[in-house]
Structures are given as structure tokens and as C-alpha cells.
Design a protein around this motif. Structure first.
Motif, PDB file in Angstrom:
ATOM      1  N   ARG A   1       0.857  -1.270  -0.037  1.00  0.00           N
ATOM      2  CA  ARG A   1       0.141   0.105   0.034  1.00  0.00           C
ATOM      3  C   ARG A   1       0.736   1.360  -0.074  1.00  0.00           C
ATOM      4  NH1 ARG A   1      -5.224  -1.402   3.938  1.00  0.00           N
ATOM      5  NH2 ARG A   1      -5.685  -3.476   3.039  1.00  0.00           N
TER       6      ARG A   1
ATOM      7  N   THR B   1      -1.553   3.125   5.981  1.00  0.00           N
ATOM      8  CA  THR B   1      -1.888   1.925   5.157  1.00  0.00           C
ATOM      9  C   THR B   1      -2.785   1.097   6.129  1.00  0.00           C
ATOM     10  OG1 THR B   1       0.003   0.913   6.390  1.00  0.00           O
ATOM     11  CG2 THR B   1       0.330   1.682   4.095  1.00  0.00           C
TER      12      THR B   1
ATOM     13  N   ARG C   1      -8.338   4.039  -0.077  1.00  0.00           N
ATOM     14  CA  ARG C   1      -6.910   4.361  -0.342  1.00  0.00           C
ATOM     15  C   ARG C   1      -7.230   5.969  -0.613  1.00  0.00           C
ATOM     16  NH1 ARG C   1      -5.016   2.370   2.472  1.00  0.00           N
ATOM     17  NH2 ARG C   1      -2.988   2.902   1.678  1.00  0.00           N
ATOM     18  N   GLU C   2      -8.458   6.337  -1.156  1.00  0.00           N
ATOM     19  CA  GLU C   2      -8.212   7.705  -1.364  1.00  0.00           C
ATOM     20  C   GLU C   2      -8.559   8.771  -0.144  1.00  0.00           C
ATOM     21  OE1 GLU C   2     -11.607   8.520  -4.144  1.00  0.00           O
ATOM     22  OE2 GLU C   2     -10.707   7.335  -5.614  1.00  0.00           O
TER      23      GLU C   2
ATOM     24  N   ALA D   1      -7.139   7.324   2.814  1.00  0.00           N
ATOM     25  CA  ALA D   1      -6.207   7.012   4.058  1.00  0.00           C
ATOM     26  C   ALA D   1      -5.573   7.910   4.546  1.00  0.00           C
ATOM     27  CB  ALA D   1      -5.524   5.618   3.229  1.00  0.00           C
TER      28      ALA D   1
END
Length: 281
Positions: free
Chosen positions: A137, A169, A174-175, A177
Motif C-alpha cells: 500500500r 496503510t 486508499r483515497e 487513507a
């Protein structure tokens, strides 16, 4: 409201809600060496029962303490239980706090009304899968920067960056995080790295059959909650849960290590069912 333990360490505490027929809940924060940041969880259930939060000894807003053992932390929880006037409590632990909650429920079985194990590490070799996913990640640049910041003196800005790179992580989204990681990283409280080291070493020294043995002896209802997108693998939690006589395992889809951030309504509904006695504890 501060509370002094039997060995004179003042612990920061916070209480919300009102006592009802439902068992009171005590929330145990992660780390080791971090602080309570779980008002959002308390607000999900404190109309159903009273909820207590606190910073573990040597952490956050609590007094320093060189005594850092799992047994002493469990004793602190039971002293808090007695101080708040409860015969039995539900212990809700997140991350490291999940391991501590399990130890408390096993050690103080007469006072444990239930255990909620949220995104703990389980048993067995969880670290290999965790570190592989953590690396996956991160970009090479992020990995290099985190390595540069590790193990040296950091400025306040570098400390925040170090925490964010260490924690982003954990999130499945993920946008968002890094946004969530910086929110946690910007808290103006020091990490107790000495406590982290001491308690981490203590848990690593446990024999392979120690946690399964504790789990097998649990007398209270247990609910395991785990984000499917947590880099800490769900299989290790499932393996631990298999040893518990009375348990429920709830995997939260599209959620990471702090599933209430990514799936708040799912977590809210689940916690409310637990507190009201409809599921698990």
C-alpha cells in the motif's frame, strides 16, 4: 475525571451515557503506548448504557509510569470498574486494546459481562501478511521516507509525518487513507515508545498456546469485529475465535483497521445489538 490506581498512577478518564439495565462498557485503546480517541464509538452506544474511556498508564493524558506489564494494565481496568461502581462490565478493545480486553475477560471472569474484540491481531504468524500488505500500500518514496524518519530524533512536523506514514496503510479506502492518518497523527500527545516496546516484548514472549488457552476458558459472550481491508489478516483473528466457546465473528466489508471510519452505520448497528444483548455480549 482523574482516577488514582492502587500504586498511585493517575489515569485520565471520560464517561458518557447513563446507567441502564444494559451492562456498562469500558473502551480500551490501542498502541501500546497511544491514547483514547474513541469518543465516536462511545457516541454510538451511550444512549443505551454508560460508557467509560481512559488513557492507559503512562499514555496520553495519564500519569507517567515505568510499570508496564499486561497484568498491571488488566488490574487497572478492574480497579476502574470498582471505582465506577460496576459489578460487571463489557470490555471493548481495539487493536492492542483487543488483546488487553481478552486478558481482562479471562483474568477477571467474574466481572466480565462481555468482550468485544475489534481489529486485534489474533494468533499465529500475522506479521508476515501484515508487513507484506503494508508494503504493497506504500509507494517506494513513502517507504524510503518512513525509513528515514524511523529511529531518529524528529521535529514536531516530522513526528506528524512519521505517524501518518506509519498509519495510513491501515485504511482500506486508499483515497481517504492519508486524510484519516493525518487526523490521528496530529493529536498533540506523545507516543510512549517505551511502553510499546515493553508490552510488545511481553506479548511476543507468550507461548503459542497461551492466547488459545485464555480464549478457550472465556465464560462471557465474545464478539470479534474485523475490517476485511485491515492489513492485519482476518485469518489470524478467525483462528483465535475458533478457540472461544461462545462467540460471533463479524467481518466488516470495505473497511480497514478502524472500521467505524469507513462503515460507520454497520459498526453502529452491530455495537448497538451487542450492548442491547441481541448479539454477542
Amino acid at each position: 475525571m482523574p482516577f488514582s490506581t492502587s500504586d498511585g498512577v493517575r489515569l485520565w478518564t471520560a464517561t458518557s451515557g447513563t446507567a441502564t439495565s444494559a451492562a456498562p462498557v469500558v473502551i480500551l485503546h490501542g498502541g501500546p503506548g497511544l491514547w483514547d480517541d474513541y469518543a465516536v464509538l462511545a457516541e454510538m452506544i451511550d444512549d443505551l448504557t454508560v460508557v467509560h474511556r481512559f488513557d492507559q498508564r503512562g499514555c496520553g493524558r495519564s500519569d507517567p509510569s515505568e510499570v508496564q506489564t499486561m497484568a498491571r494494565l488488566a488490574q487497572d481496568i478492574d480497579e476502574l470498574r470498582a471505582y465506577f461502581g460496576h459489578e460487571r462490565i463489557v470490555v471493548l478493545g481495539h487493536s492492542f486494546g483487543a488483546s488487553l480486553a481478552l486478558l481482562y475477560a479471562a483474568t477477571y471472569a467474574d466481572h466480565a459481562a462481555g468482550l468485544v474484540y475489534v481489529d486485534g491481531v489474533g494468533i499465529g504468524d500475522w506479521r508476515t501478511a501484515y508487513h507484506e500488505e503494508q508494503r504493497r500500500r506504500m509507494t517506494p518514496e513513502q517507504s524510503a521516507r518512513l525509513e528515514d524518519l524511523t529511529g531518529r530524533k524528529r521535529t514536531p512536523a516530522e513526528e506528524t509525518e512519521f505517524r501518518a506514514l506509519s498509519w495510513f496503510t491501515d485504511h482500506a479506502d486508499r483515497e481517504r487513507a492519508m486524510e484519516w492518518a493525518y487526523q490521528s497523527a496530529s493529536v498533540d500527545l506523545p507516543i510512549n515508545f517505551a511502553a510499546n516496546s515493553a508490552l510488545g516484548a511481553a506479548m511476543r514472549s507468550w507461548p503459542d498456546d497461551y492466547l488459545p488457552g485464555l480464549a478457550a476458558g472465556l465464560e462471557c459472550p465474545v464478539t470479534f469485529i474485523h475490517g476485511e481491508g485491515d492489513p492485519r489478516p482476518a485469518f489470524a483473528v478467525r483462528d483465535l475465535a475458533a478457540h472461544v466457546p461462545h462467540h460471533t465473528l463479524e467481518l466488516i466489508p470495505a473497511a480497514g483497521h478502524s472500521p467505524w471510519l469507513e462503515q460507520p452505520e454497520l459498526v453502529r448497528s452491530l455495537l448497538r445489538r451487542i450492548v442491547s444483548g441481541e448479539e454477542g455480549a
